[in-house]
Write an enzyme that holds these catalytic residues in place. Structure first.
Site, short mmCIF file in Angstrom:
data_model
loop_
_atom_site.label_atom_id
_atom_site.label_comp_id
_atom_site.label_asym_id
_atom_site.label_seq_id
_atom_site.Cartn_x
_atom_site.Cartn_y
_atom_site.Cartn_z
N ASP A 57 12.68 0.77 -0.39
CA ASP A 57 12.14 -0.52 -0.81
C ASP A 57 11.76 -0.43 -2.28
O ASP A 57 10.99 0.44 -2.68
CB ASP A 57 10.91 -0.83 0.05
N ARG A 110 3.01 5.80 -2.67
CA ARG A 110 3.30 4.92 -3.80
C ARG A 110 2.53 5.45 -5.00
O ARG A 110 1.37 5.10 -5.23
CB ARG A 110 2.92 3.48 -3.47
N GLN A 125 1.48 1.88 7.61
CA GLN A 125 1.63 0.55 8.18
C GLN A 125 2.57 0.59 9.39
O GLN A 125 3.31 1.55 9.58
CB GLN A 125 2.15 -0.45 7.15
N ASP A 238 2.93 -13.97 3.42
CA ASP A 238 1.88 -12.97 3.66
C ASP A 238 0.84 -13.56 4.60
O ASP A 238 0.44 -14.72 4.46
CB ASP A 238 1.17 -12.59 2.35
N GLU A 251 -4.98 -9.37 2.29
CA GLU A 251 -3.64 -9.37 2.87
C GLU A 251 -3.52 -8.33 3.97
O GLU A 251 -3.77 -7.15 3.75
CB GLU A 251 -2.59 -9.08 1.78
N SER A 254 2.86 -8.42 5.04
CA SER A 254 3.94 -9.05 4.29
C SER A 254 5.15 -9.09 5.22
O SER A 254 5.51 -8.07 5.81
CB SER A 254 4.25 -8.25 3.03
#
Length: 337
Positions: A57, A110, A125, A238, A251, A254
């Protein structure tokens, strides 16, 4: 939010031991509830993918993946940012049928994330993906799926509060969902930044699905970045909830109906990413070889923060933090795992 902070007067409702118990229970409950509600099967997920496949991604297109060589295989690999594209390829390879789907327990790094109350360089997640019939590639189906996910969250919330009554005074997540587009928010709050618009709307609509993220608005800029090669920018969004501990929109997920060949062709051109057309994943998708799907990611640590009333993501996951974050949390008596 540019750095970590602890709201004045904040005190965790669960001690360290109860927090760990609640995290384990919450994760088991939610993934079982979600899997049953959406007809998803659990599958094993990769921690890294081959760099040349185009499966990683790209997020907003500027984040650098953690890359390393595998001498024994003679290949370079990347630690995943998410599994948005891998899942669709997996549905094809595993020969899932329309109405069936998968979910994974996804862990990622990340490296360029800016740590604060909601963000960490470690990401966990539930990544999920489901095969669609062509007739279901529409807004109504997307909104029904959002309602199913919110209902699974609320069911989990009810059970967790029954097990840990000290959480009950916290305002709960509502099943009543406001569906609004990014353009409608820009029209309503033209002087505000995108994040300020979210806060202004979600404060009055505490469970919101913010739709159509990625494409340029009338102002010329997108509400937020979204890679051009997984979500259809006209059929995504979202899930946002109001977080009373931090006093801001929060949030949780997504998600969206994924690009078909026409949408991928259009969005690659709009994003200036035509070079991706030669990658294996993109070639297969443009040729119509992959199934139509809907999918998304639901933050595990984010959901734990929200349902357990935590002020910092470090209270529900172990990561590496900068000295300022450590200092701020220590002074407030907040324990980072």
């Amino acid at each position: 939010m540019d750095q970590s902070y602890i709201p004045q007067g904040y005190a965790p409702r669960l001690n360290l031991y109860d927090t760990q118990k609640a995290i384990g229970l919450l994760k088991r409950l939610f993934e079982d509830t979600l899997g049953g509600a959406l007809n998803l099967r659990r599958v094993s997920a990769p921690l890294f993918v081959e760099a040349s496949t185009g499966l990683n991604d790209d997020l907003n297109g500027v984040e650098r993946p953690v890359t390393f060589d595998i001498p024994a295989a003679g290949r370079d690999a990347q630690v995943v940012h998410s599994l948005a594209k891998w899942k669709r390829m997996a549905l094809h390879r595993y020969q899932f049928s329309v109405g069936e789907g998968l979910y994974t327990d996804m862990n990622a790094i990340r490296r360029d994330e800016q740590p604060d109350n909601l963000h960490s360089v470690y990401v966990d997640q539930w990544d999920w993906e489901k095969v669609l019939a062509p007739r279901d590639r529409n807004l109504e189906y997307l909104q029904r799926t959002v309602s199913t996910i919110v209902d699974a969250i609320c069911q989990t919330q009810t059970t967790i509060r029954a097990m840990f009554p000290q959480l009950s005074p916290l305002p709960g997540i509502s099943r009543e969902i406001s569906f609004v587009t990014t353009q409608e928010l820009e029209d309503r709050f033209p002087a505000l930044t995108p994040k300020e618009r979210e806060d202004a709307w979600v404060k009055d609509h505490p469970t919101t699905f913010l739709m159509q993220i990625g494409g340029a608005l009338k102002s010329g800029s997108p509400h937020d970045g979204r890679a051009p090669d997984y979500d259809d920018w006209t059929l995504n969004g979202d899930i946002l909830v109001w977080n009373t501990v931090l006093g801001r929109a929060f949030e949780l997920s997504s998600m969206g109906i994924r690009v078909d060949p026409a949408a991928l062709d259009r969005q690659l051109s709009l994003a200036g990413c035509d070079d991706r057309r030669t990658l294996p994943f993109h070639k297969s998708l443009l040729a119509g070889e992959l199934p139509l799907t809907v999918g998304g990611g639901i933050g595990q640590s984010r959901l734990c923060m929200q349902l357990l009333g935590k002020a910092h993501i470090g209270e529900v996951q172990a990561s590496v933090w900068d000295e300022e974050t450590i200092r701020v949390c220590q002074e407030a008596g907040v324990i980072l795992l």
